[in-house]
Design an enzyme around this catalytic site. Structure first.
Site, short mmCIF file in Angstrom:
data_model
loop_
_atom_site.label_atom_id
_atom_site.label_comp_id
_atom_site.label_asym_id
_atom_site.label_seq_id
_atom_site.Cartn_x
_atom_site.Cartn_y
_atom_site.Cartn_z
N VAL A 17 38.10 41.38 39.19
CA VAL A 17 37.01 42.22 39.69
C VAL A 17 35.68 41.74 39.12
O VAL A 17 34.70 41.54 39.85
CB VAL A 17 37.26 43.71 39.34
N GLU A 18 35.63 41.54 37.81
CA GLU A 18 34.37 41.10 37.19
C GLU A 18 33.96 39.71 37.64
O GLU A 18 32.79 39.44 37.88
CB GLU A 18 34.45 41.16 35.67
N THR A 19 34.93 38.82 37.78
CA THR A 19 34.63 37.47 38.22
C THR A 19 34.05 37.46 39.64
O THR A 19 33.02 36.83 39.89
CB THR A 19 35.89 36.58 38.16
#
Length: 133
Positions: free
Chosen positions: A52-54
């Protein structure tokens, strides 16, 4: 959207493959492999949070482009369905892109298009990240 090269480092360890990426959206694919499973044999929640963060960070950085760099300041990821094997797809979309911050939503689905995790990431737009850390 445009296809871009891989990220290396941690993303390589997770097996994240960037299929499409632009400042308007990102698609990442990865496989639920044994080294990504927690002791009960399902994909570790940290893998979903990292994907998700990537995905959000790639989209946010491409949108900000040469105006600066982005860093995540908040990651809220919900785990909705257990997965043991198979291909997973993370799709990131912008919710808000402002002068100082961005908010991106990411949905992760399995090979049957079932939603398995969903998250959002708030990112800070910086002129430079050189002074961090």
């Amino acid at each position: 959207m445009q296809t871009i090269d891989g990220l290396g480092g941690f993303a390589t360890t997770l097996g994240l493959d960037i299929e499409e990426a632009s400042g308007d959206g990102v698609v990442i694919r990865f496989e639920a492999k044994p080294h990504l499973l927690q002791p009960y044999g399902i994909v570790h929640g940290g893998v979903y949070s990292s994907a998700v963060e990537t995905a959000a960070s790639i989209g946010a950085a491409l949108w900000l482009a040469d105006r600066g760099q982005v860093v995540g300041v908040s990651n809220q990821t919900d785990f909705l369905r257990a997965v043991r094997t198979g291909e997973l797809t993370a799709v990131a979309s912008p919710i808000h892109r402002g002068r100082s911050q961005q908010l991106w939503q990411v949905e992760i689905t399995d090979a049957e298009q079932r939603l398995v995790a969903r998250g959002q990431v708030r990112l800070q737009n910086l002129q430079s990240a050189d002074g961090l850390g």
